[in-house]
Enzyme design. Structure first.
Site, PDB file in Angstrom:
ATOM      1  N   PRO A 257       0.831  -1.214   0.000  1.00 29.85           N
ATOM      2  CG  PRO A 257      -0.089  -1.111   2.134  1.00 29.85           C
ATOM      3  CD  PRO A 257       0.642  -2.011   1.217  1.00 29.85           C
ATOM      4  CB  CYS A 348       1.237   5.802   8.449  1.00 25.90           C
ATOM      5  SG  CYS A 348       1.378   7.319   7.504  1.00 25.90           S
ATOM      6  CE  LYS A 387       3.142  -1.499   5.313  1.00 27.30           C
ATOM      7  NZ  LYS A 387       3.113  -0.541   4.221  1.00 27.30           N
ATOM      8  CG  HIS A 417       8.724  -0.717   6.151  1.00 26.36           C
ATOM      9  ND1 HIS A 417       8.728  -0.780   4.773  1.00 26.36           N
ATOM     10  CD2 HIS A 417       9.665   0.195   6.482  1.00 26.36           C
ATOM     11  CE1 HIS A 417       9.624   0.061   4.299  1.00 26.36           C
ATOM     12  NE2 HIS A 417      10.207   0.661   5.318  1.00 26.36           N
TER      13      HIS A 417
END
Length: 603
Positions: A257, A348, A387, A417
Site C-alpha cells: 500500500p 505510517c 501492518k 516494514h
C-alpha cells in the site's frame, strides 16, 4: 615701589578689554545664527504651503469627478421605469439607497438565482439515479432465466421498431436500469461505487451499527470472544474466527500500500506488469463516518485486480469497527468489485498520522492496537491483517511482541516494514527482525523494504523458509516491470521509448478514472509528476557495471540518447516537459513540488 604697583593694574585693564571683545564676538555669532535659522524656517514654510496648495487642487478635481459620476448614475436610475406592484414603503427605502448599493444588490440576486437553478438541476439528476439503483436491486433479485428471455425478446423487437425505438428511449430512460457504474463519469470496469443515499444517512447519523455497539460494550467489560446465541439474534452476533474466510497470499506477488501514488491507475498498471495482490491507499475511518465522498473514492476497484484489500487508519476501536462493518455491508455483496481483506495501518511514519494517534503511534500503545484488531475481526467475515514496523525508536524494537499480540487478537496475517518510525525510509531495512518474527508466529508474515531486483527477492526466501511473502513498494514505483523480472527470473532493461509507453498507459488509465475534462487532466498531471519524482532514479542496467541498489546515492552514467537523458533528469522543469508531451502544455503559473522526498536519495 610705585613702579611695581603699576604693572598689575595694566594687566587687569588688558584682560578686561579682551573679555569685552570676546563677548561682542559671541553676540555677533548668535545673531547671525538666528538669522540663518529664521531664513531656513521661512523657506520650509513656503515649500509646505506650495505642496498643500497642489494637494488641495488635486482633491478638488477628484471631488468634481466623483460628483459627475454620481450625477450620471442618478440620471440612469431616474430613467428606469418603476413597477406598479412595488409597495410604497419599499420605494421609499430604494430612494434612500445609493446607486452603487443598488447595483451590488442586483448582482447578488442574479447570483442567487443561478445557484438555485444549479441545485435544482443536481437534485433532479440525483432522483433519477436513486430510481435507477432501486430498479437495479430488483432486477438482481430475479433469476437468470427471466433475464435471458427478456434479452431475447428485446433483440427480436429491435429490428421491427427501427428508428422509432431511439426516440422512445428518451422517455423510457427513467424506467430502464443502468449498467454498473451508477452515473455518468464513472467507467463501467470499476467496482465499489458509492451510493449517494449512504452519504446522506451518514451525515444525518441514520445508520445503525448494531454489531459494533455490542462488540465495543463487551470489549470494555473484558470481552473474551465467546458469545451465547440466546442473548441476541444470530444475525447480530459478531463473527467467530472459524466462520471467517482464509487469506490467500502465499506465493503471490504483492504490491505494498502506497500513499498518494497507490491510486487505481497505478495499481492497474502494476497488475498489467504481473502484480497479483493490490491494496488501496490509506483510508481514514473518521472521514468515512462523516460521509465524505472523496474518501470513498479510494475504495474503488478495477476489474483486473484479482485480490484486493482496503487499508484503514483509525485512532480508536469504535471508528475502526464501524468503518469495517459499513464497507462490508456496502461493497462485499456486489456483483462487480468487492473487498477480499482489510488491513489495519500501524506503520505510517508521517507526523500528521502520529499526532492524531494513528499509524506508527499504535506501536507505543499495544493495548489500543489489540482492541482495534479485535473489534475489526469480530465485525466482519473477511480476514483482517496488521501492518507494523520494527518499532517506534531504534533502541526499542517491539516487532515480536506486537506480532504475537496481533495474532492473539484475531489478525490473519502480518505485514512488517523493516524500519522504525524515526528512520522513515532512510538507512537499510533490518530483515533479521522480519526473519525472527516469521519464525515466532504461526500466522503468515509478509516482509517489505529495499527490494529492487529479482535476486534480492528470491534471496530473502532462501534465507528464511517461514516467510509468507514479500510486498514491493518503492521498487515498483521506480520500475513497475519488477514483477515481470521476478516471474521470469531475469533482469530486464527496457529502452527509453518503452518506459515512455508505460507513462502513456498511466495517462490513459488516469483519464479514464478521473475524467478527460480540465479537472481530470490537471489531476492526472499532478499524479504523473508525483510518479516521475521516483522514475528518474532508475539507471539502465546496460550503463552499469554493478546492479543498482535502492538505498544510497544514485550512480552516475552517460545516457544513450536524448529521451533517456530527459527521463533520468531530476529537475521539475524536465518532468513538466514530459507531462506536456503526454497531456499538452501547462499554464505559465503552474508549479510543482513533490510531496514524498526520501532522505535515502541524494542528488
Amino acid at each position: 615701589m610705585g613702579d611695581k604697583l603699576s604693572k598689575p593694574s595694566q594687566q587687569q585693564s588688558n584682560s578686561s578689554t579682551k573679555k569685552q571683545i570676546n563677548k561682542r564676538k559671541r553676540k555677533h555669532k548668535e545673531i547671525s545664527s538666528k538669522k540663518k535659522f529664521v531664513n531656513r524656517n521661512q523657506k520650509a514654510k513656503q515649500k509646505k504651503n506650495e505642496l498643500n496648495k497642489n494637494e488641495k487642487e488635486k482633491k478638488e478635481k477628484e471631488k468634481e469627478k466623483k460628483k459627475e459620476i454620481v450625477k450620471k448614475q442618478a440620471t440612469k436610475t431616474v430613467n428606469k421605469k418603476v413597477t406598479t406592484n412595488e409597495d410604497p414603503k419599499h420605494q421609499q427605502k430604494n430612494k434612500n439607497i445609493k446607486p452603487k448599493q443598488k447595483d451590488i444588490r442586483q448582482k447578488k440576486k442574479k447570483a442567487r438565482s443561478k445557484r438555485q437553478q444549479q441545485r435544482k438541476f443536481i437534485m433532479d439528476n440525483r432522483k433519477e439515479y436513486y430510481e435507477q439503483q432501486k430498479q437495479l436491486k430488483r432486477t438482481r433479485s430475479e433469476t437468470t432465466t427471466t433475464n435471458s428471455t427478456n434479452n431475447n425478446n428485446n433483440n427480436n423487437t429491435s429490428n421491427e421498431q427501427g428508428n422509432d425505438q431511439n426516440n422512445n428511449n428518451k422517455n423510457k430512460s427513467n424506467t430502464k436500469p443502468k449498467e454498473q457504474g451508477g452515473y455518468k463519469g464513472i467507467p463501467k470496469d470499476e467496482g465499489n461505487i458509492l451510493d449517494f443515499t449512504l452519504i446522506r444517512k451518514l451525515r444525518k447519523k441514520q445508520i445503525d451499527f448494531q454489531n459494533t455497539e455490542y462488540v465495543i460494550s463487551r470489549l470494555n467489560s473484558t470481552f473474551s470472544g465467546v458469545i451465547s446465541a440466546t442473548k441476541r439474534n444470530q444475525s447480530q452476533i459478531p463473527i467467530k474466527r472459524e466462520d471467517k474466510r482464509k487469506i490467500d497470499l502465499k506465493g503471490k506477488l504483492i504490491l505494498a500500500p502506497l500513499t498518494t501514488l497507490g491510486n487505481l491507475p497505478f495499481r492497474r498498471l502494476c497488475v498489467g506488469e504481473g502484480a497479483e495482490v493490490t491494496v488501496s491507499e490509506m483510508v481514514l475511518g473518521n472521514k468515512i463516518l462523516l460521509g465524505k465522498g472523496a474518501e470513498f473514492s479510494l475504495v474503488r476497484r478495477h476489474e483486473s485486480e484479482k485480490y484486493f484489500g482496503v487499508q484503514i487508519a483509525a485512532s480508536s476501536h469504535w471508528i475502526a469497527s464501524k468503518t469495517t462493518e459499513l464497507l462490508t455491508n456496502e461493497f462485499c455483496c456486489g456483483e462487480k468489485g468487492g473487498i477480499d481483506f482489510f488491513d489495519l495501518n500501524s506503520s505510517c511514519p508521517i507526523d500528521f498520522a502520529v499526532k492524531k494517534k494513528m499509524g506508527a503511534y499504535l506501536l507505543e500503545e499495544p493495548k489500543r492496537l489489540s482492541s482495534l484488531v479485535k473489534s475489526m475481526s469480530l465485525v466482519t467475515h473477511l480476514p483482517v491483517t496488521l501492518k507494523i514496523r520494527t518499532g517506534f525508536r531504534k533502541n526499542k524494537i517491539v516487532a515480536n511482541k506486537i506480532a504475537a499480540l496481533g495474532q492473539d487478537s484475531g489478525a490473519s496475517a502480518i505485514f512488517i516494514h523493516g524500519r522504525t518510525q524515526q528512520q522513515r525510509y532512510s538507512l537499510h531495512a533490518d530483515w533479521n527482525v522480519i526473519y525472527d518474527v516469521a519464525k515466532s508466529v504461526s500466522v503468515p508474515v509478509i516482509g517489505s523494504g529495499d527490494v529492487f531486483s529479482q535476486t534480492e527477492y528470491w534471496n530473502h526466501f532462501d534465507q528464511c523458509d517461514n516467510l509468507g511473502g514479500i510486498a514491493i513498494g518503492r521498487g515498483a514505483l521506480i520500475k513497475p516491470w519488477i514483477f515481470r523480472e521476478i516471474k521470469e527470473r531475469q533482469v530486464l532493461d527496457p529502452s527509453a521509448s518503452e518506459r515512455l509507453d508505460l507513462m502513456k498507459k498511466y495517462v490513459k488509465y488516469g483519464l479514464e478514472h478521473w475524467g478527460s475534462d480540465q479537472r481530470g487532466i490537471s489531476r492526472t498531471r499532478r499524479f504523473l509528476l508525483e510518479w516521475l519524482s521516483f522514475t528518474w532514479r532508475y539507471v539502465p542496467t546496460g550503463c552499469l557495471e554493478r546492479a543498482q541498489v535502492l538505498v544510497g546515492n544514485i550512480p552516475q552514467f552517460v545516457p544513450r540518447n536524448d529521451l533517456e537523458a530527459l527521463l533520468s533528469s531530476n529537475r521539475t522543469e524536465d518532468w513538466l516537459k514530459i507531462s506536456s508531451l503526454l497531456l499538452g502544455e501547462t499554464e505559465s503559473e503552474f508549479k510543482f513540488t513533490p510531496t514524498h522526498i526520501s532522505r535515502s536519495w541524494r542528488k
